[in-house]
Design an enzyme around this catalytic site. Structure first.
Site, PDB file in Angstrom:
ATOM      1  N   ASP A  57      -0.523  -0.774   1.196  1.00  0.00           N
ATOM      2  CA  ASP A  57      -1.345  -1.941   1.546  1.00  0.00           C
ATOM      3  C   ASP A  57      -2.474  -2.177   0.549  1.00  0.00           C
ATOM      4  O   ASP A  57      -3.646  -2.295   0.924  1.00  0.00           O
ATOM      5  CB  ASP A  57      -1.942  -1.776   2.953  1.00  0.00           C
ATOM      6  CG  ASP A  57      -0.887  -1.505   4.010  1.00  0.00           C
ATOM      7  OD1 ASP A  57       0.218  -2.061   3.897  1.00  0.00           O
ATOM      8  OD2 ASP A  57      -1.157  -0.733   4.950  1.00  0.00           O
ATOM      9  N   GLU A 227       2.006 -10.991   8.433  1.00  0.00           N
ATOM     10  CA  GLU A 227       0.813 -10.137   8.385  1.00  0.00           C
ATOM     11  C   GLU A 227       0.291 -10.047   6.960  1.00  0.00           C
ATOM     12  O   GLU A 227       0.859 -10.622   6.029  1.00  0.00           O
ATOM     13  CB  GLU A 227       1.147  -8.743   8.928  1.00  0.00           C
ATOM     14  CG  GLU A 227       2.246  -8.040   8.160  1.00  0.00           C
ATOM     15  CD  GLU A 227       2.742  -6.781   8.855  1.00  0.00           C
ATOM     16  OE1 GLU A 227       2.206  -6.424   9.920  1.00  0.00           O
ATOM     17  OE2 GLU A 227       3.669  -6.147   8.328  1.00  0.00           O
TER      18      GLU A 227
END
Length: 556
Positions: A57, A227
């Site tokens: 991420d 997301e």
């Protein structure tokens, strides 16, 4: 009389508590890793991934000529590692945004809860980091004058969902994030992207929140888990990029654009702009699960994307977690392209046109080795444990790391006396010297390789049936140890522990007085893969000690 005396002794033992093992002393920790794909970048090339191992991420931002990057860390502590670079290729860790126990409490959390998808940005002399503490408070913002820290305690944000990101426009700020849709969910994984103004002076949300993407690119196709959103503006359009398809091998990156910050946003007809899901999974040395990107523009005007992806050693099998990759971004017909459909992510590509670099930055990609003699005043910042320690778990002595034992691995109530480093290669050798003498049954100290609270292995010294042993034990998605191999050992002598990893198998050897013996070889360690263990993290390997809590029965 004899029976009464024995009962009294047992009662005194129960009141006094169990005999604890003496401290375990570790020295000369070594890691030697080799990439399974053998690539030789040219003189003008860089190598992917730019951060190997469990660094998922990635969020990147530029301040002048310096780039900063932060990664997820879930329930590991210290957490949210922060990196700095001047060329986007060579990265130096400069801090952990979470490095004080009073910032967040991860106790009670499994390893893959906690810190999800942070985003870093900079405005008016201050760094901002927004993220989500899953099952431990929700969405938050941290601030710091220096990206190296110290970072503030969290300021909590009052919206649900995950993956907040700040978009700055002049002196105003807006947060986009994943939330529940503005309707009853139509299917599993039906989520939405929302935007709301953020008052950076007060660190509070302001005004109306608005849904700008429902479901994903085409809701009729039931897109899952939209997301990791980020906003940027270019040539009069607002662009929203986001991950879609979940974090597994169906992962992708998609893009939308609008003339107004609050939409309506139109998806790009050429989506996804990054994915590996349609490539042959049997290709040699594949890169899979690509997505969760963030774009950055260089001082020269070029665009690049950092994103996560994985390098399996077998069918969707990787023990080292999701990693940070880098690719250039091309703009065509008003839309960004990271990688054309059908193309494989390259392991070597032409480096960014940036002349500055940190020549002394430690290697974070390709083959490399490191050694820690534990002779400094503190551990380097890439050592991590599991959950928030309420008291110190280790101490440094000249040339040694000392562990006294704490919560057991698998016990969610506290932080174990485990301090490790990320496994960054599928082919790696890890070793350390250990001085330790167990005092009670099941006391143990040695090396642990931890993927989750139910999937880990232990290799070291323990006591069974009153006798010291060298043992190798595993937990394969279980709450119980399974003994793989054991042998008697003299605990009065230092022992060298060596684990040799090769994809899904491992070899365990120990040395005493300069003579090495193999305890177990060709051990199946696929249970340390994300595919089998579940969750979002990678394997962390390092010293571990535990003093067993022995219950002594009271009898007459």
């Amino acid at each position: 009389m004899r029976k009464t005396r024995r009962a009294a002794l047992l009662l005194l033992a129960a009141i006094a508590g169990p005999a604890l093992a003496g401290p375990a002393r570790f020295s000369d920790f070594r890691y030697d890793g080799r990439a399974q794909e053998q690539v030789t970048p040219g003189p003008d090339d860089y190598r992917n991934p730019i951060l190997s191992g469990y660094y998922p991420d990635p969020s990147i931002t530029r301040v002048g000529e310096t780039y900063y990057l932060v990664n997820s860390s879930f329930a590991h502590y210290p957490g949210l590692p922060v990196f700095r670079s001047t060329d986007m290729v060579h990265w130096r860790q400069i801090g952990n945004a979470i490095d004080r126990p009073d910032q967040f409490d991860f106790n009670g959390l499994r390893s893959s809860r906690g810190m999800f998808a942070p985003d870093i940005s900079f405005h008016d002399g201050l760094f901002y980091l927004v993220g989500t503490c899953v099952d431990c408070g929700g969405n938050f913002v941290l601030t710091a004058k220096d990206a190296a820290g110290p970072w503030s305690k969290p300021h909590w944000l009052p919206f649900e969902g995950i993956d907040p990101s700040i978009y700055w426009e002049g002196d105003r700020a807006f947060i986009v994030n994943n939330r529940a849709p503005a309707e009853p969910p139509r299917y599993e994984g039906h989520r939405a992207i929302w935007v709301q103004e953020f008052d950076w002076h007060t660190l509070k949300m302001s005004g109306e929140s608005r849904q700008i993407v429902n479901g994903g690119v085409d809701i009729s196709q039931k897109p899952s888990w939209i997301e990791g959103p980020h906003l940027l503006k270019r040539e009069g359009f607002y662009y929203l990029i986001a991950a879609e398809g979940g974090t597994g091998d169906q992962h992708s990156e998609v893009v939308f654009r609008a003339r107004d910050l609050r939409g309506p946003f139109t998806p790009y007809a050429g989506n996804p702009i990054l994915s590996q899901r349609n490539l042959d999974p049997a290709r040699p040395h594949p890169v899979t699960s690509a997505g969760h990107a963030k774009l950055v523009q260089t001082q020269a005007g070029d665009w690049w994307a950092t994103f996560l992806a994985t390098r399996p050693y077998g069918p969707d099998l990787y023990n080292i977690g999701r990693e940070t990759f880098l690719l250039p971004v091309a703009w065509r017909d008003g839309w960004p392209h990271i990688l054309d459909a059908g193309k494989a992510i390259p392991y070597a590509a032409k480096r960014p046109a940036l002349s500055m670099r940190d020549a002394d930055a430690p290697p974070t990609s390709g083959d490399f080795a490191y050694r820690d003699r534990f002779d400094g005043p503190s551990l380097s910042m890439d050592w991590i444990g599991l959950r928030t320690p309420k008291a110190p778990l280790y101490r440094l002595e000249p040339g040694g790391l000392v562990l006294d034992g704490a919560a057991a691995l698998g016990d969610l109530s506290g932080a174990p006396a485990f301090i490790g480093r990320r496994q960054q290669h599928h082919v790696a050798t890890i070793s350390t010297d250990l001085s330790y003498r167990p005092a009670a049954e099941d006391d143990r100290a040695g090396l642990a390789a931890v993927q989750s609270d139910r999937s880990f292995l232990f290799f070291g010294v323990t006591q069974k049936d009153g006798k010291p042993q060298i043992a190798m034990m595993v937990r394969e998605d279980s709450d119980r140890d399974r003994l793989v191999a054991a042998a008697p050992i003299d605990p009065t002598k230092p022992i060298r522990l060596t684990i040799a990893l090769d994809g899904g198998t491992a070899r365990f050897a120990y040395g005493v007085d300069g003579r090495e013996a193999v305890l177990a070889s060709d051990v199946d360690i696929r249970f340390l893969s994300t595919h089998q263990a579940g969750g979002f993290v990678g394997t962390v390997i390092g010293p571990y000690a535990w003093a067993a809590r022995v219950t002594r029965p009271i009898s007459n």
